[in-house]
Design a protein around this motif. Structure first.
Motif, mmCIF file in Angstrom:
data_model
loop_
_atom_site.group_PDB
_atom_site.id
_atom_site.type_symbol
_atom_site.label_atom_id
_atom_site.label_comp_id
_atom_site.label_asym_id
_atom_site.label_seq_id
_atom_site.Cartn_x
_atom_site.Cartn_y
_atom_site.Cartn_z
ATOM 1 N N ILE A 93 0.834 -1.207 0.000
ATOM 2 C CA ILE A 93 0.000 0.000 0.000
ATOM 3 C C ILE A 93 0.867 1.254 0.000
ATOM 4 N N TYR A 94 0.578 2.171 -0.930
ATOM 5 C CA TYR A 94 1.081 3.542 -0.815
ATOM 6 C C TYR A 94 0.029 4.339 -0.068
ATOM 7 N N LEU A 95 0.393 4.869 1.074
ATOM 8 C CA LEU A 95 -0.581 5.594 1.883
ATOM 9 C C LEU A 95 -0.570 7.088 1.561
ATOM 10 N N CYS A 96 -1.741 7.637 1.281
ATOM 11 C CA CYS A 96 -1.851 9.057 0.931
ATOM 12 C C CYS A 96 -2.908 9.723 1.788
ATOM 13 N N ASP A 97 -2.493 10.654 2.619
ATOM 14 C CA ASP A 97 -3.409 11.376 3.501
ATOM 15 C C ASP A 97 -3.601 12.771 2.926
ATOM 16 N N THR A 98 -4.818 13.076 2.484
ATOM 17 C CA THR A 98 -5.052 14.334 1.773
ATOM 18 C C THR A 98 -5.416 15.486 2.698
ATOM 19 N N ASP A 99 -5.459 15.211 4.003
ATOM 20 C CA ASP A 99 -5.857 16.264 4.944
ATOM 21 C C ASP A 99 -7.220 16.845 4.577
ATOM 22 N N ASP A 100 -8.041 16.015 3.964
ATOM 23 C CA ASP A 100 -9.406 16.400 3.604
ATOM 24 C C ASP A 100 -9.439 17.537 2.575
ATOM 25 N N LYS A 101 -8.369 17.688 1.809
ATOM 26 C CA LYS A 101 -8.306 18.783 0.837
ATOM 27 C C LYS A 101 -8.445 18.253 -0.588
ATOM 28 N N PRO A 102 -9.427 18.758 -1.344
ATOM 29 C CA PRO A 102 -9.652 18.271 -2.709
ATOM 30 C C PRO A 102 -8.424 18.389 -3.598
ATOM 31 N N GLU A 103 -7.664 19.472 -3.440
ATOM 32 C CA GLU A 103 -6.522 19.672 -4.335
ATOM 33 C C GLU A 103 -5.379 18.710 -3.988
ATOM 34 N N GLU A 104 -5.270 18.362 -2.697
ATOM 35 C CA GLU A 104 -4.268 17.362 -2.303
ATOM 36 C C GLU A 104 -4.655 15.989 -2.863
ATOM 37 N N GLU A 105 -5.948 15.740 -2.907
ATOM 38 C CA GLU A 105 -6.452 14.475 -3.436
ATOM 39 C C GLU A 105 -5.990 14.309 -4.889
ATOM 40 N N ILE A 106 -6.156 15.375 -5.648
ATOM 41 C CA ILE A 106 -5.750 15.344 -7.061
ATOM 42 C C ILE A 106 -4.233 15.165 -7.181
ATOM 43 N N ASN B 89 8.334 16.792 1.407
ATOM 44 C CA ASN B 89 9.616 16.502 0.778
ATOM 45 C C ASN B 89 9.483 15.538 -0.400
ATOM 46 N N GLU B 90 8.248 15.376 -0.851
ATOM 47 C CA GLU B 90 7.958 14.545 -2.025
ATOM 48 C C GLU B 90 8.349 13.083 -1.876
ATOM 49 N N TYR B 91 8.272 12.594 -0.644
ATOM 50 C CA TYR B 91 8.457 11.166 -0.403
ATOM 51 C C TYR B 91 7.091 10.512 -0.182
ATOM 52 N N SER B 92 6.982 9.254 -0.589
ATOM 53 C CA SER B 92 5.755 8.502 -0.338
ATOM 54 C C SER B 92 5.974 7.455 0.738
ATOM 55 N N ILE B 93 4.857 6.982 1.275
ATOM 56 C CA ILE B 93 4.896 5.996 2.353
ATOM 57 C C ILE B 93 4.379 4.649 1.876
ATOM 58 N N TYR B 94 5.173 3.595 2.119
ATOM 59 C CA TYR B 94 4.643 2.240 2.038
ATOM 60 C C TYR B 94 4.134 1.878 3.425
ATOM 61 N N LEU B 95 2.869 1.605 3.541
ATOM 62 C CA LEU B 95 2.297 1.311 4.853
ATOM 63 C C LEU B 95 2.314 -0.187 5.131
ATOM 64 N N CYS B 96 2.857 -0.568 6.284
ATOM 65 C CA CYS B 96 2.961 -1.982 6.643
ATOM 66 C C CYS B 96 2.382 -2.199 8.034
ATOM 67 N N ASP B 97 1.299 -2.950 8.118
ATOM 68 C CA ASP B 97 0.644 -3.238 9.398
ATOM 69 C C ASP B 97 0.970 -4.674 9.781
ATOM 70 N N THR B 98 1.719 -4.846 10.859
ATOM 71 C CA THR B 98 2.221 -6.184 11.209
ATOM 72 C C THR B 98 1.259 -6.966 12.090
ATOM 73 N N ASP B 99 0.130 -6.378 12.411
ATOM 74 C CA ASP B 99 -0.819 -7.052 13.309
ATOM 75 C C ASP B 99 -0.143 -7.428 14.628
ATOM 76 N N ASP B 100 0.839 -6.648 15.019
ATOM 77 C CA ASP B 100 1.545 -6.861 16.283
ATOM 78 C C ASP B 100 2.306 -8.192 16.322
#
Lengths: 342, 342
Positions: A93-106, B89-100
């Motif tokens: 999964i690449y996680l993307c949090d848009t902070d609820d902002k439409p422009e961040e979503e895009i 800083n234009e980095y993305s996150i790979y999200l990893c949930d280990t279920d503890d």
């Protein structure tokens, strides 16, 4: 700094070709040599370069997950549901949090395309990006599944709750308890809020209560500030109330309901004796407060699981058919509503 | 299905070289042509292939974030802190949930190496993977920052809270209120629980109360079931209590504290009149319950921000020095503790 196939070859004292054969298991390698390579791989914590493979295979085994906020209690559970299914299928999964902002979503979704994700799951996509055709365009270029945020006439894959049914159950429950003064709490622009508002008006109308219609928009509806903001707004209203004739609140989500509950405490109204409250979502906190919140269960985990299964299906079968998966919702009766004494 | 540079060239009616020059801004392109290319890029929702670039640049602009659970109230806030800095800083996150699960932690981190992430942030790494040398090995092959989970003698980068100081403030606060019967609630194996237990014993000893030592291990300590499990265990104990001499609970996190609070309600003990409770973490819910929970603030957001800034620093400067960043903790006094009447 990073370990590559050359380091493994050196450590195992074999050629890079041999290491590659062990990893890809595509040519016979002597058992003793294989063991030496495996030992070196383990010692160096080497993992084959999925990136390089991706360019060859034209897939990255990666799904972008876009969410308005990672730290409220609704979205993380949806993401957990997504993650469980994707992990089993060796997708990341690449996680993307848009902070609820439409422009961040895009911006985020465009960046996901650049990162060559195999698909995108967008949780609660913003209405304006539905309206302006952004999602429909994206849906043409990459497998896309939207969780909630349904918008009539927009051609996308959706996984939804039957929110209308949940809202209707909630409203009818309040009416059955004898409530005639029901206040509806919603946030800013969102298809989900609009839909619940429509049900609210419909049920009022059916019960000849439309003259009592009261709608309060508390602004940004899905952040941790929502509880506090809702409390402030509702507290100001409750302060002005002189008589304690029974009122009820039907709120668009549990965060708003908790805000109303706190406002009641602050203004010395008892829940559920003076004021009844129904939330929506059934987030964890709703069962941790006292009284426990009566709310509509959204099967957040199931929403995530269904979205993940759907995107995998689309990717694997190159399925172009757009579907709308609708999950049942159910009123969860706990302790925050009471019968009106006549 | 995916849009590539060829599609953009066709749409703009220019050569692929021209498109490439516009994107990389490395050769002059006529203003009119540039506009046409930019229009085509926008129309097709094209994003340059970061993947292909990554192989050339030897970086992926991606950080793996490993967490025991995405849907409790502590970790999502840490992740939000991480995400805010990385996004800028234009980095993305790979999200990893280990279920503890320690073995999932290892699997996930190995898979992150295979995905050529530029660095890894591990939130609450499992003690056994610290003990068995796994993290120290990983730390040699890739920039790594651990949030909490500090383990003496393990050579890694850490961002920590001063949990010992927080625990000491909490214990001393209870002692100052006159409590002599303080029960310590912890979960299974974790450096953080061990550390708080050590402080608990130390403060008891300093106050000649070691004979009153009571430690309850409620098992898995960081999932949504923690509240319910803690409630069940503590309820059984409270049921047996005949006299209502004042007791206090010092719990290793707020989820456990909420469990204790619910057990008190179920067993008809009043908080804080009969029983005082101090939590740890200051998760959102702690201020949503009634009475509001007295707890130790962990600056969850700041933990995430510091971890993100640190990993960027390591990546950019190839900094091999291992550091331990320790953030202050502070007791947040709310309504769940009261003075013992003598």
């Amino acid at each position: 700094m990073k370990i590559n196939i050359k380091d493994v070859a050196k450590e195992a004292n074999v050629s890079m070709t041999t290491v590659s054969r062990v990893i890809n298991n595509n040519y016979p390698v002597k058992s003793e040599t294989r063991k030496r390579v495996e030992k070196a791989i383990k010692k160096l914590n080497f993992s084959p370069n999925i990136l390089a493979r991706s360019l060859v295979n034209q897939n990255t085994k990666t799904i972008g997950v876009v969410t308005p906020s990672i730290n409220n209690l609704f979205f993380p559970t949806v993401i957990k549901g997504i993650e469980g299914i994707l992990r089993k299928n060796e997708y990341s999964i690449y996680l993307c949090d848009t902070d609820d902002k439409p422009e961040e979503e895009i911006d985020y979704i465009k960046s996901l395309l650049g990162r060559q994700v195999d698909g995108i799951i967008s949780i609660d996509p913003k209405t304006e990006n539905m309206d302006n055709g952004f999602y429909e365009d994206i849906s043409k270029s990459i497998p896309l599944v939207c969780v909630n945020g349904y918008n009539e006439g927009v051609n996308c894959n959706f996984v939804l709750n039957d929110e209308a049914s949940g809202a209707e159950q909630a409203m009818k429950y309040l009416i059955d308890l004898g409530h005639t003064d029901i206040i509806f709490i919603r946030g800013e622009k969102s298809y989900s809020y609009d839909l619940k508002e429509a049900v609210y008006k419909k049920v009022l109308k059916e019960n000849k209560l439309l003259k009592n219609k009261k709608i309060i928009n508390i602004g940004e509806g899905n952040s941790n500030d929502t509880v506090e903001n809702t409390m402030d707004i509702i507290f100001k209203r409750l302060e002005k109330i002189k008589d304690k004739s029974p009122i009820a609140f039907f709120t668009c989500n549990d965060l708003m309901a908790l805000g109303v509950m706190n406002a009641c405490k602050k203004a010395n109204f008892n829940v559920p004796e003076d004021i009844s409250i129904i939330g929506f979502d059934n987030i964890l906190v709703s069962s941790l407060v006292e009284p426990k919140l009566t709310t509509v269960d959204q099967n957040m985990y199931a929403l995530g699981e269904n979205a993940a299964n759907r995107i995998l299906h689309i990717i694997r079968n190159d399925d172009k058919e757009l579907t709308k998966i609708i999950l049942d919702t159910k009123l969860v009766i706990r302790g925050s509503c009471s019968k009106v004494n006549v």
